[in-house]
Design a protein around this motif. Structure first.
Motif, mmCIF file in Angstrom:
data_model
loop_
_atom_site.group_PDB
_atom_site.id
_atom_site.type_symbol
_atom_site.label_atom_id
_atom_site.label_comp_id
_atom_site.label_asym_id
_atom_site.label_seq_id
_atom_site.Cartn_x
_atom_site.Cartn_y
_atom_site.Cartn_z
ATOM 1 N N LEU B 232 -38.017 -17.389 -8.642
ATOM 2 C CA LEU B 232 -38.255 -16.130 -7.936
ATOM 3 C C LEU B 232 -38.085 -16.325 -6.430
ATOM 4 C CD1 LEU B 232 -39.194 -13.438 -9.147
ATOM 5 C CD2 LEU B 232 -41.517 -14.059 -8.628
ATOM 6 N N PHE B 233 -38.689 -17.385 -5.911
ATOM 7 C CA PHE B 233 -38.601 -17.634 -4.464
ATOM 8 C C PHE B 233 -37.162 -17.907 -4.044
ATOM 9 C CE2 PHE B 233 -38.686 -20.239 -0.687
ATOM 10 C CZ PHE B 233 -39.594 -19.562 0.109
ATOM 11 N N VAL B 234 -36.468 -18.733 -4.828
ATOM 12 C CA VAL B 234 -35.097 -19.108 -4.465
ATOM 13 C C VAL B 234 -34.205 -17.874 -4.458
ATOM 14 C CG1 VAL B 234 -33.072 -20.377 -5.260
ATOM 15 C CG2 VAL B 234 -35.270 -21.483 -5.204
ATOM 16 N N ASN B 235 -34.368 -16.999 -5.467
ATOM 17 C CA ASN B 235 -33.529 -15.805 -5.514
ATOM 18 C C ASN B 235 -33.880 -14.808 -4.424
ATOM 19 O OD1 ASN B 235 -31.568 -15.878 -7.681
ATOM 20 N ND2 ASN B 235 -33.334 -16.250 -8.970
ATOM 21 N N LEU B 236 -35.170 -14.724 -4.090
ATOM 22 C CA LEU B 236 -35.565 -13.721 -3.104
ATOM 23 C C LEU B 236 -35.222 -14.134 -1.683
ATOM 24 C CD1 LEU B 236 -39.039 -12.625 -4.405
ATOM 25 C CD2 LEU B 236 -37.085 -11.168 -4.076
ATOM 26 N N PHE B 237 -35.447 -15.397 -1.365
ATOM 27 C CA PHE B 237 -35.349 -15.787 0.040
ATOM 28 C C PHE B 237 -34.191 -16.726 0.332
ATOM 29 C CE2 PHE B 237 -39.811 -14.678 -0.513
ATOM 30 C CZ PHE B 237 -39.927 -13.729 0.476
ATOM 31 N N GLY B 239 -31.206 -16.663 -1.493
ATOM 32 C CA GLY B 239 -29.941 -16.143 -1.996
ATOM 33 C C GLY B 239 -29.476 -16.723 -3.314
ATOM 34 N N GLY B 240 -30.401 -17.173 -4.145
ATOM 35 C CA GLY B 240 -30.002 -17.668 -5.462
ATOM 36 C C GLY B 240 -28.923 -18.725 -5.353
ATOM 37 N N GLY B 241 -27.763 -18.435 -5.898
ATOM 38 C CA GLY B 241 -26.662 -19.370 -5.758
ATOM 39 C C GLY B 241 -25.413 -18.750 -6.328
ATOM 40 N N LYS B 242 -24.263 -19.131 -5.788
ATOM 41 C CA LYS B 242 -23.009 -18.631 -6.358
ATOM 42 C C LYS B 242 -22.750 -19.306 -7.690
ATOM 43 C CE LYS B 242 -20.646 -17.577 -2.010
ATOM 44 N NZ LYS B 242 -21.538 -18.296 -1.080
ATOM 45 N N THR B 243 -23.072 -20.597 -7.742
ATOM 46 C CA THR B 243 -22.958 -21.306 -9.012
ATOM 47 C C THR B 243 -24.341 -21.796 -9.403
ATOM 48 O OG1 THR B 243 -22.648 -23.391 -7.930
ATOM 49 C CG2 THR B 243 -20.669 -22.142 -8.422
ATOM 50 N N ILE B 244 -24.416 -22.309 -10.629
ATOM 51 C CA ILE B 244 -25.705 -22.782 -11.114
ATOM 52 C C ILE B 244 -26.143 -24.029 -10.351
ATOM 53 C CG2 ILE B 244 -24.721 -24.156 -12.984
ATOM 54 C CD1 ILE B 244 -27.018 -22.987 -14.647
ATOM 55 N N TRP B 245 -25.170 -24.830 -9.910
ATOM 56 C CA TRP B 245 -25.535 -26.074 -9.212
ATOM 57 C C TRP B 245 -26.183 -25.778 -7.876
ATOM 58 C CZ3 TRP B 245 -25.493 -29.257 -12.865
ATOM 59 C CH2 TRP B 245 -24.525 -29.185 -13.854
ATOM 60 N N GLU B 246 -25.660 -24.749 -7.202
ATOM 61 C CA GLU B 246 -26.237 -24.366 -5.912
ATOM 62 C C GLU B 246 -27.689 -23.938 -6.116
ATOM 63 O OE1 GLU B 246 -23.833 -21.449 -3.976
ATOM 64 O OE2 GLU B 246 -25.372 -21.113 -2.453
ATOM 65 N N PHE B 247 -27.895 -23.146 -7.192
ATOM 66 C CA PHE B 247 -29.250 -22.700 -7.505
ATOM 67 C C PHE B 247 -30.174 -23.896 -7.744
ATOM 68 C CE2 PHE B 247 -32.407 -21.667 -10.742
ATOM 69 C CZ PHE B 247 -33.063 -20.622 -10.137
ATOM 70 N N LEU B 248 -29.708 -24.866 -8.540
ATOM 71 C CA LEU B 248 -30.565 -26.006 -8.876
ATOM 72 C C LEU B 248 -30.865 -26.842 -7.643
ATOM 73 C CD1 LEU B 248 -29.168 -27.151 -12.316
ATOM 74 C CD2 LEU B 248 -31.103 -25.699 -11.821
ATOM 75 N N LEU B 249 -29.889 -26.941 -6.735
ATOM 76 C CA LEU B 249 -30.123 -27.698 -5.506
ATOM 77 C C LEU B 249 -31.200 -27.035 -4.658
ATOM 78 C CD1 LEU B 249 -29.230 -30.052 -3.710
ATOM 79 C CD2 LEU B 249 -27.705 -28.460 -2.568
ATOM 80 N N LYS B 250 -31.096 -25.715 -4.490
ATOM 81 C CA LYS B 250 -32.102 -25.006 -3.700
ATOM 82 C C LYS B 250 -33.471 -25.091 -4.363
ATOM 83 C CE LYS B 250 -28.866 -21.774 -1.709
ATOM 84 N NZ LYS B 250 -28.217 -20.489 -1.921
ATOM 85 N N PHE B 251 -33.461 -24.989 -5.693
ATOM 86 C CA PHE B 251 -34.698 -25.136 -6.467
ATOM 87 C C PHE B 251 -35.362 -26.473 -6.153
ATOM 88 C CE2 PHE B 251 -37.267 -26.007 -10.112
ATOM 89 C CZ PHE B 251 -37.581 -24.790 -10.684
ATOM 90 N N PHE B 252 -34.542 -27.529 -6.178
ATOM 91 C CA PHE B 252 -35.085 -28.861 -5.902
ATOM 92 C C PHE B 252 -35.665 -28.931 -4.494
ATOM 93 C CE2 PHE B 252 -34.419 -33.092 -4.063
ATOM 94 C CZ PHE B 252 -35.281 -33.804 -4.865
ATOM 95 N N VAL B 254 -36.930 -26.559 -2.581
ATOM 96 C CA VAL B 254 -38.197 -25.832 -2.472
ATOM 97 C C VAL B 254 -39.315 -26.610 -3.155
ATOM 98 C CG1 VAL B 254 -39.381 -23.727 -3.150
ATOM 99 C CG2 VAL B 254 -37.076 -23.614 -2.307
ATOM 100 N N TYR B 255 -39.010 -27.153 -4.345
ATOM 101 C CA TYR B 255 -40.041 -27.891 -5.077
ATOM 102 C C TYR B 255 -40.449 -29.145 -4.315
ATOM 103 C CZ TYR B 255 -42.558 -29.611 -9.119
ATOM 104 O OH TYR B 255 -43.541 -30.057 -9.944
ATOM 105 N N PHE B 256 -39.457 -29.820 -3.747
ATOM 106 C CA PHE B 256 -39.718 -31.039 -2.986
ATOM 107 C C PHE B 256 -40.646 -30.746 -1.803
ATOM 108 C CE2 PHE B 256 -38.325 -34.008 0.408
ATOM 109 C CZ PHE B 256 -38.667 -35.183 -0.229
#
Lengths: 179, 300
Positions: B232-237, B239-252, B254-256
């Protein structure tokens, strides 16, 4: 002892050996050796061993030190609340032969008369090296399916029960939340 | 139809595997901060599967049903989180849908824990719901600003708009992003907002009576819950990701950040946590909304 394991049991035992959550019952001075074992110097967590807050979630009951007749009752209650497969580790000389207060009227001398002990850690106190070594032995035993104290307890419940009642007079195993 | 089912399965497997791996890595990071070696990063998989092999004890129908409701509600919510270009239900992933569905999981958990009859579980649930009042308020106010600016509350559409606009919300609404992150720490139950778990104080709170398989299911549920909240945070603030890898990187990332902040913090009491949330994040979220409404205005 029957060491025949099915494939499922082998997988399960492999998992159980690599993730041990312990409930430490600090009856005596033994607990003082656990903080260095868990923190930066000896770091027990690298073997997947960690402390757990409640008996329901725990795999190991660590009895650290003297048992009086009063604390033995609580050890039995905690053990009965744990879910199988569960293991007991007797920590220090006092769980083996009563330690230096062996002749006191209130001291329980041998823990394994009352609950099945899978591993003893001798010493007064065992050093963190000895504790880590002991836990590695316990992990090997679980991996090979030899740590079957909980099965012995079910099989020989009458005998354990008789010893418990001889020592304590009465032992109520009950579920205090649903009465 | 087939594609929806396949992508749903793919998303669930991805959410489970990735979040549990990250939880393991988080334990490793925390150990390194303590100057320890730490467990291997697959330790959390071993913990979950070991729990599933253990015997377990039930405390009645409500206890069993609540666990299934928590797991089912959380899995249903995961399906609405867009992970980069892996979107299971395009056009249906409204933020309000996610927040309502997430509540099913939380209420199932609450029902089940109270059904166990253990006072520690009731205290833990009471604290969790109290703290929820604390973090939801500033978070929702920031969300209203975001919706106002983009004229949509669809999560994947928000992500696409941020990507096509060229800037992320974390850059154009930095105050709101900070508030969102502080609220995220509360949602995840990371320190200093882990009042409701508090192992040394109330014996792990809601989880106190769960043994064996129940605990394994709830650890799985917790992994999915973490995926929802950070997603939710990654998508809201961000910009999610153009590809799934971008999303997973941003996810990591934020979690880190959440893990390293959490590993050096002590714990708030529950009333301190709520007082904190209703003071600084609430004030900041109002400032952010005023800026969005009166200065930035709507996005064309």
């Amino acid at each position: 002892m029957n060491n025949e394991q099915t494939a499922w049991e082998r997988v399960a035992n492999m998992l159980r050996a690599r993730s041990l959550w312990m409930l430490y019952y600090c009856t005596g001075c033994g607990a003082i050796e656990l903080p260095p074992t868990m923190t930066a110097r000896f770091d027990m967590e690298r073997f997947g061993i960690g402390p757990m807050a409640t008996p329901r979630q725990a795999d190991i009951l660590l009895v650290t030190g003297y048992l009086s007749t009063k604390t033995l009752r609580r050890v039995i209650y905690s053990y009965e609340q744990m879910q199988a497969p569960k293991y007991i580790v007797g920590f220090g000389s006092c769980t083996i032969n009563g330690g230096i207060y062996y002749d006191s009227y209130a001291t329980i001398n041998r823990l394994d008369l009352y609950v099945p002990v899978d591993l003893y850690l001798a010493g007064c106190m065992p050093r963190p090296e000895a504790i880590v070594n002991g836990f590695k032995n316990l992990m090997d035993k679980i991996d090979q399916g030899e740590a079957t104290g909980w099965k012995d307890y079910e099989a020989n419940y009458e005998w354990y029960r008789k010893n418990q009642i001889d020592a304590l007079g009465e032992v109520y195993i009950h579920d205090e939340f649903h009465e | 139809m087939i594609i929806t089912i396949l992508s749903a399965i793919a998303l669930l497997i991805l959410a489970f595997a990735y979040t549990v791996t990250l939880e393991g890595i988080a334990r490793k990071i925390e150990a390194r901060i303590h100057r320890r070696c730490g467990p291997p990063f697959w330790q959390n998989f071993i913990d979950i599967f070991k729990s599933l092999t253990k015997h377990s004890i039930s405390h009645g129908f409500i206890f069993d049903f609540g666990v299934l409701m928590a797991l089912g509600g959380t899995i249903a919510t995961v399906l609405f989180i867009p992970a980069g270009n892996l979107v299971v239900f395009p056009g249906l992933d409204n933020v309000f849908v996610i927040i309502y569905l997430l509540a099913i999981g939380l209420l199932g958990m609450a029902m089940s824990a109270v059904g166990s009859g253990n006072p520690n579980a009731s205290i833990g649930i009471g604290r969790a719901l109290t703290q929820m009042l604390g973090y939801e308020l500033p978070f929702m106010i920031v969300l209203l600003g975001v919706f106002f600016h983009f004229r949509t509350s669809s999560l994947s559409e928000l992500a696409v708009l941020q990507n096509s606009g060229g800037t992320y919300n974390v850059l154009i609404m930095p105050i709101g992003a900070v508030v969102g992150f502080v609220s995220l720490m509360g949602m995840l139950g990371k320190k200093p907002f882990d009042t409701f778990i508090a192992p040394a104080e109330i014996a792990s709170g809601p989880l106190v009576e769960y043994s064996g398989k129940y605990l394994g299911l709830l650890m799985t549920q917790h992994a999915f819950g973490t995926f929802i909240e950070i997603g939710l945070f990654v998508n809201l603030f961000l910009g999610g990701g153009k590809t799934i890898w971008e999303f997973l990187l941003k996810f990591f990332l934020v979690y880190f950040l959440a893990v390293i902040i959490s590993s050096i913090m002590p714990r708030f009491r529950v009333e301190q946590a709520v007082k904190f949330y209703w003071k600084w994040p609430l004030i900041l979220s109002f400032i952010q909304v005023v800026i969005v409404v009166f200065i930035m205005g709507r996005r064309v």
